[in-house]
Motif scaffolding. Structure first.
Motif, PDB file in Angstrom:
ATOM      1  N   VAL A 117       0.854  -1.188   0.000  1.00  0.00           N
ATOM      2  CA  VAL A 117       0.000   0.000   0.000  1.00  0.00           C
ATOM      3  C   VAL A 117       0.888   1.235   0.000  1.00  0.00           C
ATOM      4  O   VAL A 117       1.796   1.363   0.826  1.00  0.00           O
ATOM      5  N   SER A 118       0.634   2.108  -0.942  1.00  0.00           N
ATOM      6  CA  SER A 118       1.346   3.382  -1.018  1.00  0.00           C
ATOM      7  C   SER A 118       0.315   4.497  -1.042  1.00  0.00           C
ATOM      8  O   SER A 118      -0.696   4.394  -1.738  1.00  0.00           O
ATOM      9  N   TYR A 119       0.559   5.532  -0.254  1.00  0.00           N
ATOM     10  CA  TYR A 119      -0.418   6.620  -0.208  1.00  0.00           C
ATOM     11  C   TYR A 119       0.280   7.963  -0.060  1.00  0.00           C
ATOM     12  O   TYR A 119       1.449   8.059   0.347  1.00  0.00           O
ATOM     13  N   SER A 120      -0.447   9.002  -0.400  1.00  0.00           N
ATOM     14  CA  SER A 120       0.040  10.376  -0.251  1.00  0.00           C
ATOM     15  C   SER A 120      -1.099  11.225   0.287  1.00  0.00           C
ATOM     16  O   SER A 120      -2.224  11.160  -0.221  1.00  0.00           O
ATOM     17  N   LEU A 121      -0.791  11.971   1.350  1.00  0.00           N
ATOM     18  CA  LEU A 121      -1.776  12.859   1.965  1.00  0.00           C
ATOM     19  C   LEU A 121      -1.167  14.243   2.175  1.00  0.00           C
ATOM     20  O   LEU A 121       0.020  14.346   2.502  1.00  0.00           O
ATOM     21  N   GLY A 169     -12.896  11.080  -0.936  1.00  0.00           N
ATOM     22  CA  GLY A 169     -13.398  12.440  -0.754  1.00  0.00           C
ATOM     23  C   GLY A 169     -12.446  13.377  -0.043  1.00  0.00           C
ATOM     24  O   GLY A 169     -12.757  14.570   0.110  1.00  0.00           O
ATOM     25  N   VAL A 170     -11.287  12.879   0.406  1.00  0.00           N
ATOM     26  CA  VAL A 170     -10.308  13.755   1.056  1.00  0.00           C
ATOM     27  C   VAL A 170      -9.504  14.462  -0.028  1.00  0.00           C
ATOM     28  O   VAL A 170      -8.813  13.807  -0.823  1.00  0.00           O
ATOM     29  N   PRO A 171      -9.550  15.788  -0.094  1.00  0.00           N
ATOM     30  CA  PRO A 171      -8.832  16.507  -1.155  1.00  0.00           C
ATOM     31  C   PRO A 171      -7.328  16.225  -1.110  1.00  0.00           C
ATOM     32  O   PRO A 171      -6.709  16.265  -0.059  1.00  0.00           O
ATOM     33  N   GLY A 172      -6.758  15.904  -2.255  1.00  0.00           N
ATOM     34  CA  GLY A 172      -5.322  15.691  -2.358  1.00  0.00           C
ATOM     35  C   GLY A 172      -4.854  14.311  -1.961  1.00  0.00           C
ATOM     36  O   GLY A 172      -3.656  14.018  -2.034  1.00  0.00           O
ATOM     37  N   ALA A 173      -5.757  13.443  -1.545  1.00  0.00           N
ATOM     38  CA  ALA A 173      -5.361  12.093  -1.134  1.00  0.00           C
ATOM     39  C   ALA A 173      -5.225  11.194  -2.354  1.00  0.00           C
ATOM     40  O   ALA A 173      -6.079  11.198  -3.242  1.00  0.00           O
ATOM     41  N   ARG A 174      -4.146  10.410  -2.378  1.00  0.00           N
ATOM     42  CA  ARG A 174      -3.932   9.426  -3.443  1.00  0.00           C
ATOM     43  C   ARG A 174      -3.417   8.141  -2.801  1.00  0.00           C
ATOM     44  O   ARG A 174      -2.685   8.191  -1.812  1.00  0.00           O
ATOM     45  N   TRP A 175      -3.789   6.989  -3.369  1.00  0.00           N
ATOM     46  CA  TRP A 175      -3.303   5.726  -2.823  1.00  0.00           C
ATOM     47  C   TRP A 175      -3.321   4.650  -3.897  1.00  0.00           C
ATOM     48  O   TRP A 175      -4.041   4.741  -4.890  1.00  0.00           O
ATOM     49  N   SER A 176      -2.493   3.650  -3.673  1.00  0.00           N
ATOM     50  CA  SER A 176      -2.408   2.512  -4.582  1.00  0.00           C
ATOM     51  C   SER A 176      -2.278   1.237  -3.760  1.00  0.00           C
ATOM     52  O   SER A 176      -1.643   1.233  -2.705  1.00  0.00           O
ATOM     53  N   VAL A 177      -2.879   0.161  -4.235  1.00  0.00           N
ATOM     54  CA  VAL A 177      -2.730  -1.172  -3.651  1.00  0.00           C
ATOM     55  C   VAL A 177      -2.213  -2.083  -4.747  1.00  0.00           C
ATOM     56  O   VAL A 177      -2.783  -2.127  -5.843  1.00  0.00           O
ATOM     57  N   MET A 178      -1.124  -2.774  -4.502  1.00  0.00           N
ATOM     58  CA  MET A 178      -0.511  -3.594  -5.539  1.00  0.00           C
ATOM     59  C   MET A 178       0.152  -4.820  -4.924  1.00  0.00           C
ATOM     60  O   MET A 178       0.370  -4.889  -3.710  1.00  0.00           O
ATOM     61  N   HIS A 179       0.481  -5.785  -5.767  1.00  0.00           N
ATOM     62  CA  HIS A 179       1.276  -6.930  -5.366  1.00  0.00           C
ATOM     63  C   HIS A 179       2.684  -6.745  -5.933  1.00  0.00           C
ATOM     64  O   HIS A 179       2.851  -6.267  -7.054  1.00  0.00           O
TER      65      HIS A 179
END
Length: 315
Positions: A117-121, A169-179
């Motif tokens: 899991v990778s995310y940016s807030l 719905g959180v402004p500017g939030a990005r995330w990825s789920v990968m194997h």
């Protein structure tokens, strides 16, 4: 002394350290009553919790709170209220006991892939960041880098649902789920290093050392009913924490020797041996105010097949 919260039943109290009458009552009713037809007076509850140093007032307050939470219901007979564990609470407790008793029984299979899991807030979203880290940890993820978390579990659905619930719905939030696969997965810079396995191994060895005297007393037949009820609850409290803090990594990622098997063997032997004695003591405590106690009080034991539910029933 910390008390065991044996169930995460309907709206069960939150886990916390220190004496907690609600958790203690949940443990006693969950581990030693397996039928919603058993009707017991509050005096029997008071007598049982007194064994753990809980005052009558605190015991009655705990019972009232469990009624409000839906774990216990009231049946009235004349002016004397009688209480019973709800069927839903019993079913949930059976599932919880199975999880605790089966934990660590079967090595985890693994194909070498990690769930990543990778995310940016935005920096202003500290509350969401804190909540997300808490949820990821609860799902068995470890932080590899600041905003990169990993888990050898192949199922992405729980974490995707969590991310959608927290960040949609959180402004500017990005995330990825990968194997992903990693080179040198078990090396000092590999993903397995994200887990504090040294501290976990130390905790398992401490569990074995702390219960060595009790294990020896059990094998010598030197534990009586008066000691068994409290000792069994304390043992379960100590063991169930491992199902929360141990990420249950595949054997390929664990250092050798790994002490969990010895700790689990200690737990199962003592827990099983103390069951009949704890049951005897609880009947002794409850019978003066509840003459039917011997017909209803039971205890759980681990099934020989770890995939099967724990064995219960009146004995």
């Amino acid at each position: 002394m910390e008390r065991h919260a044996a169930g995460d039943e309907v709206d069960a109290p939150r886990v916390q350290s220190g004496p907690n009458p609600q958790h203690l009552l949940t443990t006693v009713l969950g581990e030693y009553l397996d039928s919603a037809d058993a009707e017991l007076p509050s005096a029997a509850v008071v007598a049982a919790l007194h064994e753990f140093g809980i005052s009558p007032g605190s015991a009655r307050a705990a019972l009232s709170r469990l009624v409000r939470r839906g774990l216990v219901a009231v049946r009235r007979e004349g002016r004397t209220p009688l209480y019973h564990v709800t069927a839903s609470a019993i079913a949930r407790h059976r599932s919880t006991m199975h999880r605790f008793l089966a934990f660590g029984a079967v090595p985890r299979t693994w194909d070498g892939e990690w769930l990543v899991v990778s995310y940016s807030l935005p920096e202003s979203r500290q509350a969401q960041r804190h909540a997300l880290r808490k949820v990821l940890g609860g799902l068995g993820f470890a932080r590899l880098y600041d905003s990169v978390w990993i888990n050898p579990d192949p199922d992405p659905d729980p974490v995707r649902a969590a991310l959608d619930g927290l960040l949609a719905g959180v402004p500017g939030a990005r995330w990825s789920v990968m194997h992903s696969r990693f080179e040198g997965a078990t090396g000092p810079g590999g993903p397995a290093a994200a887990y504090d396995l040294a501290s976990l191994a130390s905790a398992y060895r401490a569990f074995v050392a702390e219960h060595a005297a009790l294990l020896a007393a059990v094998r010598a037949g030197a534990v009586g009913p008066a000691h068994a009820l409290v000792a069994r609850a304390t043992l379960m409290d100590a063991w169930r924490r491992f199902s929360v803090v141990d990420p249950d990594l595949p054997d390929e990622l664990l250092p050798t020797p790994w002490p969990r098997a010895e700790a689990r063997a200690t737990f199962l032997e003592v827990h099983s041996a103390l069951g009949p004695l704890a049951q005897e003591r609880l009947v002794e405590l409850m019978s003066p105010s509840w003459p039917q106690a011997a017909a209803w009080v039971t205890h759980y034991v681990a099934a020989e097949d770890p995939s099967a539910p724990p064995l219960g029933g009146r004995r």
